[in-house]
Design a protein around this motif. Sequence first.
Motif, PDB file in Angstrom:
ATOM      1  N   LEU A  46      71.224  12.891  13.811  1.00  0.00           N
ATOM      2  CA  LEU A  46      69.653  13.556  13.131  1.00  0.00           C
ATOM      3  C   LEU A  46      70.637  12.683  11.973  1.00  0.00           C
ATOM      4  CD1 LEU A  46      69.305  17.512  12.808  1.00  0.00           C
ATOM      5  CD2 LEU A  46      68.257  15.205  13.492  1.00  0.00           C
ATOM      6  N   PRO A  47      69.044  12.244  10.926  1.00  0.00           N
ATOM      7  CA  PRO A  47      69.944  12.000  10.191  1.00  0.00           C
ATOM      8  C   PRO A  47      70.859  12.921   8.711  1.00  0.00           C
ATOM      9  CG  PRO A  47      67.525  11.433  10.253  1.00  0.00           C
ATOM     10  CD  PRO A  47      67.922  12.548  11.039  1.00  0.00           C
ATOM     11  N   PRO A  48      71.781  12.311   8.316  1.00  0.00           N
ATOM     12  CA  PRO A  48      73.131  12.794   7.276  1.00  0.00           C
ATOM     13  C   PRO A  48      72.167  14.158   6.825  1.00  0.00           C
ATOM     14  CG  PRO A  48      73.589  10.629   7.189  1.00  0.00           C
ATOM     15  CD  PRO A  48      72.490  10.772   8.195  1.00  0.00           C
ATOM     16  N   VAL A  49      70.708  13.602   6.027  1.00  0.00           N
ATOM     17  CA  VAL A  49      70.807  14.543   4.927  1.00  0.00           C
ATOM     18  C   VAL A  49      69.392  16.196   5.626  1.00  0.00           C
ATOM     19  CG1 VAL A  49      68.948  14.839   2.864  1.00  0.00           C
ATOM     20  CG2 VAL A  49      70.265  13.227   2.819  1.00  0.00           C
ATOM     21  N   ILE A  50      69.069  15.632   7.051  1.00  0.00           N
ATOM     22  CA  ILE A  50      67.855  16.395   7.680  1.00  0.00           C
ATOM     23  C   ILE A  50      69.314  17.743   7.884  1.00  0.00           C
ATOM     24  CG2 ILE A  50      67.030  17.030   9.528  1.00  0.00           C
ATOM     25  CD1 ILE A  50      65.488  14.441   9.053  1.00  0.00           C
ATOM     26  N   ALA A  51      70.797  16.584   8.603  1.00  0.00           N
ATOM     27  CA  ALA A  51      71.683  17.568   9.631  1.00  0.00           C
ATOM     28  C   ALA A  51      72.115  18.355   8.760  1.00  0.00           C
ATOM     29  CB  ALA A  51      72.397  16.069  10.087  1.00  0.00           C
ATOM     30  N   VAL A  52      72.340  18.289   7.027  1.00  0.00           N
ATOM     31  CA  VAL A  52      73.604  18.972   6.083  1.00  0.00           C
ATOM     32  C   VAL A  52      72.295  20.557   5.560  1.00  0.00           C
ATOM     33  CG1 VAL A  52      74.212  18.838   4.218  1.00  0.00           C
ATOM     34  CG2 VAL A  52      74.863  16.724   5.255  1.00  0.00           C
ATOM     35  N   VAL A  53      70.799  19.543   6.044  1.00  0.00           N
ATOM     36  CA  VAL A  53      69.697  21.237   5.218  1.00  0.00           C
ATOM     37  C   VAL A  53      70.013  22.188   5.917  1.00  0.00           C
ATOM     38  CG1 VAL A  53      67.167  21.063   4.598  1.00  0.00           C
ATOM     39  CG2 VAL A  53      68.159  18.988   3.837  1.00  0.00           C
ATOM     40  N   CYS A  54      69.666  21.446   7.021  1.00  0.00           N
ATOM     41  CA  CYS A  54      69.728  21.924   8.472  1.00  0.00           C
ATOM     42  C   CYS A  54      70.651  22.999   8.727  1.00  0.00           C
ATOM     43  CB  CYS A  54      69.173  21.659  10.168  1.00  0.00           C
ATOM     44  SG  CYS A  54      67.729  20.833  10.324  1.00  0.00           S
ATOM     45  N   GLY A  55      71.910  22.540   9.081  1.00  0.00           N
ATOM     46  CA  GLY A  55      73.425  23.448   8.589  1.00  0.00           C
ATOM     47  C   GLY A  55      73.371  24.242   7.837  1.00  0.00           C
TER      48      GLY A  55
END
Length: 268
Positions: A46-55
């Motif tokens: 996933l794009p890093p920003v989306i991954a962090v937001v989802c996490g």
Amino acid sequence: MTRTTSHRRPAPRLGRVPDPTPLFWLTKAVSTAMGEAVSDYSIHVLPPVIAVVCGFALFVIALAIQLTRGRYRPWSYWFTVGMVGVFGTMAADVMHVVLGVPYAVSTAFYTVVLAAVFWLWWRFERTLSVHDIVTPRRELFYWAAVVATFAMGTALGDLTAVALGLGYLASIAGFAALMLIPALGYRFGRWNAVLCFWFAYILTRPLGASVADWLGKPRADGGLGAGEACVSLSLVLLMGALVAVMYVRSPSREATAARSRPAEIGEL
């Protein structure tokens, strides 16, 4: 006529987190490795920003579920621990990868954060024992400490394995040896139980992270090359199996673990 009054002993309040049994430590070790593997895999797919937001979103959801249980429930507690593992890894990686902060600095930063959490926890509650976590406020302090340990442990594991060039196997051996210190101190030296618990708890994170990296990283980087997807799925399934064992093996004890304990069992 005389009136008699009976004085009933108040029922002990149910603990909100588990006792540190051998099964607890095994599941905790697996959760730390799982958090590292799942975090690394999600950032790559996933794009890093989306991954962090989802996490972060999953962590908030898991924590909200856990806080509304009112007592220890294995499924909600370990779901929250797993999400802390993923988000804690991301928090440490963001500081290094996105902000360019060296591992030594991020390790020191999260160490200070963890020390501040412990100080505030002690200042307001006068205990750091997991046996005394019977109120929402104490549980919030507990989870703040857990998040800080995961972030600090992730940075520390990367510091030894990557920045210091020790590699994953050497890091695993080093952290495993360090974990013997609180274990032996508690067993033979009568060290403070709370100090030994948190000492070991903190070390499980860099140990688990090093194991996950060793299993998943390419051989060129010092790993076994199993792949982050394979390692992530395997650890998720293993953790799920361990939580299932908690219910099958002794459901009544596991469901009501961590009741209030006498002070002598461990207060700093």
